[in-house]
Design an enzyme around this catalytic site. Structure first.
Site: not given
Ligand code: NAD
Ligand code: WQD
Length: 340
Positions: A10, A124, A149, A153, A179
């Protein structure tokens, strides 16, 4: 260490795989490609000069998961796999609870069976919910969420807090990411969302490359310095190094489970991100102020002290670095990774 990296194809996974390999560890990717493309593997292999095994299985399948542990002896697991789109989780809560909980359960079950005692889990900042005081501290309790979602977590953390003390030797780091944005400085590895991006950075990047007409800024009437929301943006490269630090710290952890914030501690506004991205691109980008997005908090940023003191890890990259790297990735891969 030989590390199973679940969800390693991912966004965050591949950056972490490169950090693991650079530190002398081995990585094995397990990813069903439900939200990623297999072609990331060629990029990883050419950047690292190493062969990286990858298994395309659904980790909610207990038997297939167990089979992977039976075939390869792992020292540790970094568990990224899961669904992550907040809005989609409201539309499809059952799929989110099933995928995000069942994948953890089958991984932990296989770890117990095959004596793998180190786990780093992707949590997260969303677990702090709407009531925690700023900056968010790991001490805050009770955790809560505002969407399915986020609840996955909170629930995964609880499962791990309950289960870990019952499995001899198991150590778990719960990493609460703020983020994550940016990409690998090579421009070869980055964030490649499906469809219209939900998150700010990929949306701005797609406006910059001409895939979207303009950025909609969700609200400029918050009680913040410029009226837009503040977030703790962290470079994905710093985040990857946080995983390495956590992994290498697990053995010296006194308790079976410990949470760590991975953030910079700084709140950055939507306008500030837009300005930094414009600086990277070298021109102004079109935007319009739109109504607030439901569920957004005005501010979210970490107290990163615990990770610094206990993991010896600190984020070092600036918002300008994050935008410059995100732009290089987007410019060189306007449509993301090649299909296949
Ligand atoms: P992503 O979706 O890019 O990567 C997740 C990967 O998991 C994907 O490649 C998907 O194909 C794989 N996947 C999903 N379900 C699966 C399953 N059942 N079996 C095998 N593979 C599976 O997400 P990311 O941004 O790389 O995030 C990774 C982790 O971090 C996630 O758990 C996400 O919730 C967490 N996280 C992400 C963010 C963010 O903003 N990107 C913020 C906080 C937490
Ligand atoms: C950031 C800021 C929006 C898009 C999310 C999940 C959180 C975590 C990270 C996984 C906010 C503003 C956004 C746009 C905008 N993921 N915005 N125009 O909401 O802080 O966090 O991703 O765990 O759980 O909720 O991130 O990037 O969506 O937004 O103005 O088109 O940008 O309102 O203030 P967020 P985001």
């Amino acid at each position: 260490m030989r590390v199973l990296v679940s969800g390693g194809a991912g966004y965050i996974g591949p950056h972490t795989v490169l950090a693991l390999l650079a530190a002398g560890h081995e990585a094995v990717i397990v990813d069903d490609l439900s939200n990623s493309k297999a072609s990331v593997l060629n990029r990883l292999e050419s950047l690292s000069g190493q062969h990286i095994p990858m298994h395309s299985i659904d980790l909610t399948d207990r038997d297939k998961t167990d089979q992977i542990f039976a075939e390869t002896a792992f020292d540790a697991v970094i568990h990224f796999a899961g669904f992550k789109a907040v809005g989609e989780s409201v539309e499809k809560p059952l799929e989110y609870y099933e995928n995000n909980l069942d994948s953890t359960l089958s991984i932990v079950r296989a770890m117990r069976r095959h004596d793998v005692t180190k786990l780093v889990f992707s949590s997260s900042a969303t677990v702090y919910g709407p009531r925690a005081p700023l900056p968010y501290s790991e001490e805050w309790w009770p955790l809560e969420a505002t969407n399915p979602y986020g609840w996955t977590k909170v629930m995964n953390e609880q499962v791990l807090r309950d289960v870990a003390p019952t499995i001899p030797g198991l150590k778990v780091a719960l990493l609460r990411y703020f983020n994550p944005i940016g990409s690998h400085p090579s421009g070869q590895i980055g964030e490649d969302p499906n469809g219209i991006p939900n998150n700010l950075l990929p949306f701005i990047a797609q406006v910059a490359v001409g895939r979207r007409e303009k950025l909609m800024i969700f609200g400029d009437d918050y009680d913040t310095p410029d009226g837009t929301c503040l977030r703790d943006y962290i470079h994905v490269e710093d985040l990857a190094l946080g995983h390495l630090a956590a992994l290498e710290h697990l053995d010296s952890m006194k308790e079976p489970v410990r949470a760590f914030n991975l953030g910079t501690g700084q709140g950055v506004s939507v306008f500030e991100v837009l300005r930094a991205f414009e600086k990277a691109v070298g021109r102004a980008l079109p935007y319009e102020v739109a109504p607030r997005r439901a569920g957004d908090l005005a501010e979210s940023y970490a107290d990163p002290t615990r990770a610094e003191q206990e993991l010896g890890w600190k984020a070092t990259k600036s918002i300008d670095d994050m935008c410059a790297d995100a732009w290089r990735w987007q410019r060189e891969n306007p449509m993301g990774y090649p299909a296949g």
